[in-house]
Design a protein around this motif. Structure first.
Motif, PDB file in Angstrom:
ATOM      1  N   PHE A  22     -45.806  81.306  25.708  1.00 37.28           N
ATOM      2  CA  PHE A  22     -46.973  80.536  25.301  1.00 37.28           C
ATOM      3  C   PHE A  22     -47.983  80.334  26.428  1.00 37.28           C
ATOM      4  CE2 PHE A  22     -49.403  77.020  23.446  1.00 37.28           C
ATOM      5  CZ  PHE A  22     -49.598  77.547  22.175  1.00 37.28           C
ATOM      6  N   ILE A  23     -47.551  80.534  27.666  1.00 35.25           N
ATOM      7  CA  ILE A  23     -48.473  80.273  28.787  1.00 35.25           C
ATOM      8  C   ILE A  23     -49.779  81.080  28.678  1.00 35.25           C
ATOM      9  CG2 ILE A  23     -48.788  80.548  31.293  1.00 35.25           C
ATOM     10  CD1 ILE A  23     -45.898  79.592  31.603  1.00 35.25           C
ATOM     11  N   PRO A  24     -49.721  82.410  28.429  1.00 37.45           N
ATOM     12  CA  PRO A  24     -50.994  83.151  28.385  1.00 37.45           C
ATOM     13  C   PRO A  24     -51.944  82.668  27.291  1.00 37.45           C
ATOM     14  CG  PRO A  24     -49.145  84.669  28.500  1.00 37.45           C
ATOM     15  CD  PRO A  24     -48.576  83.311  28.251  1.00 37.45           C
ATOM     16  N   VAL A  25     -51.387  82.070  26.224  1.00 37.76           N
ATOM     17  CA  VAL A  25     -52.252  81.561  25.150  1.00 37.76           C
ATOM     18  C   VAL A  25     -53.195  80.495  25.700  1.00 37.76           C
ATOM     19  CG1 VAL A  25     -52.277  80.361  22.931  1.00 37.76           C
ATOM     20  CG2 VAL A  25     -50.520  82.070  23.410  1.00 37.76           C
ATOM     21  N   LEU A  26     -52.729  79.776  26.717  1.00 42.81           N
ATOM     22  CA  LEU A  26     -53.525  78.679  27.266  1.00 42.81           C
ATOM     23  C   LEU A  26     -54.603  79.174  28.219  1.00 42.81           C
ATOM     24  CD1 LEU A  26     -50.547  76.285  28.040  1.00 42.81           C
ATOM     25  CD2 LEU A  26     -52.042  76.262  26.048  1.00 42.81           C
ATOM     26  N   PHE A  27     -54.496  80.436  28.680  1.00 45.10           N
ATOM     27  CA  PHE A  27     -55.478  80.944  29.645  1.00 45.10           C
ATOM     28  C   PHE A  27     -56.827  81.136  28.974  1.00 45.10           C
ATOM     29  CE2 PHE A  27     -52.036  83.303  32.275  1.00 45.10           C
ATOM     30  CZ  PHE A  27     -51.610  82.090  32.770  1.00 45.10           C
ATOM     31  N   SER A  28     -57.871  80.992  29.766  1.00 49.54           N
ATOM     32  CA  SER A  28     -59.219  81.266  29.263  1.00 49.54           C
ATOM     33  C   SER A  28     -59.341  82.758  28.984  1.00 49.54           C
ATOM     34  CB  SER A  28     -60.242  80.844  30.312  1.00 49.54           C
ATOM     35  OG  SER A  28     -61.350  81.695  30.268  1.00 49.54           O
ATOM     36  N   ILE A  29     -59.898  83.059  27.836  1.00 50.97           N
ATOM     37  CA  ILE A  29     -60.032  84.451  27.404  1.00 50.97           C
ATOM     38  C   ILE A  29     -60.887  85.246  28.393  1.00 50.97           C
ATOM     39  CG2 ILE A  29     -62.008  83.951  25.931  1.00 50.97           C
ATOM     40  CD1 ILE A  29     -60.720  85.777  23.848  1.00 50.97           C
ATOM     41  N   ILE A  30     -61.884  84.591  28.966  1.00 49.70           N
ATOM     42  CA  ILE A  30     -62.770  85.254  29.923  1.00 49.70           C
ATOM     43  C   ILE A  30     -61.997  85.597  31.203  1.00 49.70           C
ATOM     44  CG2 ILE A  30     -64.850  84.952  31.329  1.00 49.70           C
ATOM     45  CD1 ILE A  30     -65.554  85.188  28.448  1.00 49.70           C
ATOM     46  N   ALA A  31     -61.167  84.641  31.664  1.00 50.30           N
ATOM     47  CA  ALA A  31     -60.391  84.888  32.883  1.00 50.30           C
ATOM     48  C   ALA A  31     -59.399  86.021  32.643  1.00 50.30           C
ATOM     49  CB  ALA A  31     -59.664  83.609  33.296  1.00 50.30           C
ATOM     50  N   VAL A  32     -58.765  86.015  31.463  1.00 42.72           N
ATOM     51  CA  VAL A  32     -57.800  87.074  31.151  1.00 42.72           C
ATOM     52  C   VAL A  32     -58.508  88.430  31.143  1.00 42.72           C
ATOM     53  CG1 VAL A  32     -56.350  88.032  29.318  1.00 42.72           C
ATOM     54  CG2 VAL A  32     -56.217  85.605  29.860  1.00 42.72           C
ATOM     55  N   GLY A  33     -59.671  88.488  30.493  1.00 40.89           N
ATOM     56  CA  GLY A  33     -60.421  89.740  30.425  1.00 40.89           C
ATOM     57  C   GLY A  33     -60.816  90.218  31.805  1.00 40.89           C
ATOM     58  N   PHE A  34     -61.269  89.295  32.620  1.00 43.58           N
ATOM     59  CA  PHE A  34     -61.713  89.664  33.960  1.00 43.58           C
ATOM     60  C   PHE A  34     -60.548  90.190  34.793  1.00 43.58           C
ATOM     61  CE2 PHE A  34     -62.452  88.506  38.415  1.00 43.58           C
ATOM     62  CZ  PHE A  34     -63.616  89.225  38.647  1.00 43.58           C
ATOM     63  N   LEU A  35     -59.420  89.442  34.753  1.00 48.37           N
ATOM     64  CA  LEU A  35     -58.264  89.850  35.572  1.00 48.37           C
ATOM     65  C   LEU A  35     -57.694  91.186  35.107  1.00 48.37           C
ATOM     66  CD1 LEU A  35     -56.403  86.513  36.239  1.00 48.37           C
ATOM     67  CD2 LEU A  35     -57.554  88.004  37.874  1.00 48.37           C
ATOM     68  N   TRP A  36     -57.516  91.332  33.792  1.00 47.79           N
ATOM     69  CA  TRP A  36     -56.985  92.597  33.296  1.00 47.79           C
ATOM     70  C   TRP A  36     -57.968  93.735  33.532  1.00 47.79           C
ATOM     71  CZ3 TRP A  36     -52.308  94.411  32.035  1.00 47.79           C
ATOM     72  CH2 TRP A  36     -51.293  93.476  31.898  1.00 47.79           C
ATOM     73  N   GLY A  37     -59.257  93.412  33.542  1.00 48.25           N
ATOM     74  CA  GLY A  37     -60.253  94.416  33.902  1.00 48.25           C
ATOM     75  C   GLY A  37     -59.979  94.957  35.297  1.00 48.25           C
ATOM     76  N   LEU A  38     -59.566  94.059  36.200  1.00 54.70           N
ATOM     77  CA  LEU A  38     -59.218  94.499  37.562  1.00 54.70           C
ATOM     78  C   LEU A  38     -57.920  95.303  37.550  1.00 54.70           C
ATOM     79  CD1 LEU A  38     -59.956  91.311  39.725  1.00 54.70           C
ATOM     80  CD2 LEU A  38     -61.393  93.311  39.407  1.00 54.70           C
ATOM     81  N   TYR A  39     -56.928  94.805  36.784  1.00 56.67           N
ATOM     82  CA  TYR A  39     -55.621  95.495  36.769  1.00 56.67           C
ATOM     83  C   TYR A  39     -55.736  96.912  36.208  1.00 56.67           C
ATOM     84  CZ  TYR A  39     -53.726  90.744  37.235  1.00 56.67           C
ATOM     85  OH  TYR A  39     -53.458  89.466  37.652  1.00 56.67           O
ATOM     86  N   LEU A  40     -56.688  97.091  35.267  1.00 53.68           N
ATOM     87  CA  LEU A  40     -56.781  98.383  34.580  1.00 53.68           C
ATOM     88  C   LEU A  40     -57.757  99.353  35.243  1.00 53.68           C
ATOM     89  CD1 LEU A  40     -56.713  97.023  30.922  1.00 53.68           C
ATOM     90  CD2 LEU A  40     -54.949  98.414  31.981  1.00 53.68           C
ATOM     91  N   LYS A  41     -58.290  98.960  36.390  1.00 56.46           N
ATOM     92  CA  LYS A  41     -59.162  99.876  37.128  1.00 56.46           C
ATOM     93  C   LYS A  41     -58.364 101.102  37.565  1.00 56.46           C
ATOM     94  CE  LYS A  41     -62.413  96.675  39.241  1.00 56.46           C
ATOM     95  NZ  LYS A  41     -63.726  97.171  39.526  1.00 56.46           N
ATOM     96  N   PRO A  42     -59.082 102.220  37.899  1.00 53.63           N
ATOM     97  CA  PRO A  42     -58.360 103.417  38.362  1.00 53.63           C
ATOM     98  C   PRO A  42     -57.416 103.104  39.530  1.00 53.63           C
ATOM     99  CG  PRO A  42     -60.646 103.952  37.983  1.00 53.63           C
ATOM    100  CD  PRO A  42     -60.525 102.472  37.755  1.00 53.63           C
ATOM    101  N   SER A  43     -57.842 102.204  40.427  1.00 57.29           N
ATOM    102  CA  SER A  43     -56.987 101.880  41.573  1.00 57.29           C
ATOM    103  C   SER A  43     -56.320 100.527  41.371  1.00 57.29           C
ATOM    104  CB  SER A  43     -57.844 101.859  42.836  1.00 57.29           C
ATOM    105  OG  SER A  43     -58.929 100.975  42.637  1.00 57.29           O
ATOM    106  N   GLY A  44     -56.207 100.093  40.135  1.00 58.36           N
ATOM    107  CA  GLY A  44     -55.667  98.759  39.856  1.00 58.36           C
ATOM    108  C   GLY A  44     -54.149  98.714  39.773  1.00 58.36           C
TER     109      GLY A  44
END
Lengths: 424, 304
Positions: B113-135
């Motif tokens: 349930f923890i990720p449900v509480l995260f801000s959707i914008i923060a999740v998008g931003f962080l995963w955007g970094l994780y999914l980079k070519p060098s992420g």
């Protein structure tokens, strides 16, 4: 009944406080007949610069007080549109150029400036084009800044590998090969953010599609985007993918800039607006710029140029006289020189002195071969804009899901859906 | 009406009014405003003349609106199907396992349930970094010797939408898990015990007894999934941008609506008429599909 009345009273009070919260007005302390004007920008990063300039202005005009507000770039248009529509907009503000200007000018939110600022006639036609509404031909902004698109290169890497500024396309590719061999990324650009591919077009495109001649021909409808020269240009752009970073489709704007200023990559197709950022991120970075050449070494490479910012006045402003004074200040040579000196921006004010900054002097020199930044200057007035069509189609080409000819057709069909000269 | 009734009515008005006003000003008013705006032709930011349903007919029949709209709608459909199949089945599995009190289920309950509480914008931003070519994701694949699977996850047309959906599933799976857990916990134990005594296996127990009894919560989750899938916006905005890149492959009607109605700095000017028409279509679609899915699952509800 008494209690009921009391209850209704409580309701009324509760409701009215809910709505009154935003409208309370506090008298301004010490307002001895000072005219207060509001000034908006989309540059939160330049707040200090504008504050210092406003101080200079206020010292010379003690009867005027300028209140500066900076909004986030990507949200600026929406906030400004809402404020102007609601009648509460700023008196003076940074305005977009070309289609972005037309949006506000055609909605009658901007004051035509010719009668207020006669000095506008001294500006270059290129600069004024970005401040003119194509609908009525009136000038709605005082042109502030122009941008130029070209190739940044890392001078230290050039020196290390014994390279020189390429005179034609083949030499450019030879330089790329040399860098690749030495373990550098030859070209930092990526393709994740579509608009950076429009920048890439602005940098390498004109030499292949035929610069201003082609621009004029497509604007008049004598040629179109399925012209062989334009398709050949797309093929050349596609051929650059061999020199771009691994998985370039996922490389964003931030990544490509970082590749360049961290000296991992030797070149970057970018706009003149990058220089200040590079200087801030890596003061030791030794870089310069050149115009990307075509196949013919005897012709100097063209650079795409566009007006990027205008200072505009709210047509509904109640304090136009004070606003004009401030506009005149923003259009002065002194202010233009400060923009060059402190923001490293290429001021559009005629007669500014760029000698204090070798980079800007170099940009002004390259601008001698200027050509309009094709989609922004010519085709960003209606939906789907040339820019949005190109950005998506170019991503398809770079990823290999569209052929250059298909991409050209996608752009052509999209623009032809509303552009009269293409419908003949 | 006597005083007592009056007083009761006054109290009701007192409590209902603020909420009603918020709904009225921020939900109903914009809804009718966008319907109103969609019936006019616009010159930039000003309405020009009443054109009836012309904006809708342009949206459905004219190039490029039709292409963009169908492309976006198709992506919304992919969102709905993937979320239904992947997120909600995994959620159901998690919910069921936790209801069987597997070891450490109390901890899992919180972790999911923890990720449900995260801000959707923060999740998008962080995963955007994780999914980079060098992420993070590609680095991990490299670390375990799967270099061949490294991709520009958000930059390639064939992966981008699925990558964003996966991130959203990661963020949201805890919610259906908890809803299903609560529903399964509500199934009367005597019923389950009786089945066990009769020698019913775990599989049959789930499908024949538990599943029919938790249909109401499945309805709720389905309706929420429909609404969520039609309103996808923030995830795209933070990970691939307003233009739904690359080459519109991640475009949804949410991003299409925003881009059309408000314009985007790097690509184009606003078209309020068409944008409002898209807004109205989103509303109608959400309303109709929710209604259908409620009807559809109501028919399957079972009462003890």
């Amino acid at each position: 009944m008494k209690r009921f009345l009391l209850l209704m009273l409580v309701c009324t009070v509760a409701v009215s406080t809910l709505f009154a919260a935003g409208t309370t007005e506090t008298p301004v302390a010490g307002s001895q007949a000072k005219t207060e004007i509001h000034f908006w920008t989309w540059r939160p990063e330049d707040v200090d610069f504008y504050a210092s300039q406003i101080a200079i202005f206020e010292a010379a005009n003690p009867d005027i007080k300028v209140v500066q507000t900076a909004h986030k770039n990507t949200e600026y248009n929406t906030i400004l549109a809402a404020a102007l529509a609601g009648g509460s907009g700023p008196d003076v503000f940074q305005g977009r150029a070309y289609g972005g200007l037309a949006t506000f000018a055609d909605s009658h939110y901007l004051e035509p400036l010719e009668q207020w600022l006669p000095e506008l006639k001294n500006y270059s036609p290129t600069a004024l084009l970005g401040a003119t509404s194509p609908t009525d031909g009136k000038i709605y902004g005082s042109p502030a800044v122009s941008q130029t698109v070209f190739m940044y290169y890392n001078k230290a890497i050039y020196k290390e590998l014994g390279l020189s500024i390429p005179k034609n396309w083949a030499q450019l590719i030879a330089n790329f090969d040399a860098m690749k061999k030495a373990g550098y990324i030859p070209l930092a650009n990526g393709a994740k953010d579509g608009w950076t591919l429009e920048t890439m077009l602005g940098g390498m495109g004109p030499a292949f599609y035929g610069a201003t001649d082609f621009f004029t021909a497509v604007v008049e409808g004598k040629k179109n985007f399925q012209d062989p020269a334009f398709i050949k240009m797309i093929e050349k752009m596609k051929s650059l993918t061999a020199y771009m970073p691994d998985m370039f489709m996922g490389v964003s704007y931030e990544d490509m800039r970082a590749n360049f200023f961290n000296e991992v990559a030797g070149h970057l197709v970018g706009g003149s607006y990058e220089a200040a950022y590079f200087n801030a991120q890596n003061p030791d970075l030794d870089y310069d710029v050149f115009a990307i050449p075509g196949e013919d070494a005897s012709k100097p490479g063209p650079v795409s140029v566009y007006a990027d910012m205008n200072f505009a006045m709210n047509a509904a402003s109640q304090k136009k006289n004070a606003a004009v004074k401030f506009l005149k200040f923003l259009s002065s040579k002194d202010f233009g020189n400060s923009m060059i000196r402190e923001l490293k921006m290429i001021s559009s004010v005629p007669g500014v002195d760029a000698s204090s900054d070798p980079f800007i002097a170099r940009v002004l020199e390259l601008q001698k071969n200027a050509t309009p930044f094709i989609f922004l200057v010519g085709f960003r007035y209606q939906q789907p804009t040339g820019s949005s069509l190109w950005q998506a189609a170019a991503q398809g080409v770079m990823a290999g899901t569209l052929t250059p000819a298909q991409a050209a057709k996608q752009v052509q069909d999209g623009i032809a859906s509303y552009y009269k000269p293409f419908q003949k | 009406m006597d005083v007592k009734q009056l007083r009761k009515a006054a109290w009701i008005i007192f409590f209902v009014t603020p909420g009603l006003m918020i709904v009225g000003v921020f939900i109903l008013l914009p809804l009718f405003m966008s319907l109103y705006n969609s019936l006019f032709s616009w010159n930039q930011l000003l309405p020009v003349e009443f054109v009836g349903l012309e904006n809708f007919s342009r949206l459905f029949t004219k190039y490029p609106y039709q292409q963009r709209f169908l492309n976006a709608l198709q992506n919304n459909l992919i969102w709905f199907l993937s979320t239904m199949v992947l997120q909600n089945s995994v959620g159901l599995l998690f919910g069921y396992l936790m209801s069987r009190s597997i070891p450490g289920y109390q901890a899992f309950k919180r972790i999911f349930f923890i990720p449900v509480l995260f801000s959707i914008i923060a999740v998008g931003f962080l995963w955007g970094l994780y999914l980079k070519p060098s992420g993070l994701v590609n680095n991990f694949l490299g670390l375990v010797g799967l270099e061949s699977l490294q991709h520009a996850w958000l930059g390639e047309e064939r992966f981008a939408t699925m990558a964003i959906i996966m991130v959203n599933i990661w963020r949201w799976v805890g919610f259906p898990s908890l809803v299903f857990l609560a529903a399964i916990d509500n199934v009367p134990t005597e019923c389950l015990e009786a089945a066990h005594l009769d020698g019913v296996g775990e599989w049959k127990l789930f499908w024949k007894i538990v599943f029919p009894l938790i249909i109401p919560s499945i309805t709720i989750i389905t309706v929420l999934t429909v609404i969520g899938s039609l309103n996808v916006f923030e995830q795209i905005y933070t990970m691939t941008g307003l233009d739904g890149g690359p080459n519109y492959s991640t475009d949804t009607i949410g991003t299409l609506f925003y881009r059309t109605a408000f314009g985007s700095v790097d690509a184009g000017s606003p078209e309020i008429g068409i944008g409002s028409a898209i807004g109205v279509v989103i509303y109608i679609l959400t309303f109709l599909i929710s209604l259908i899915s409620i009807r559809f699952s109501r028919n399957r509800e079972v009462q003890l």
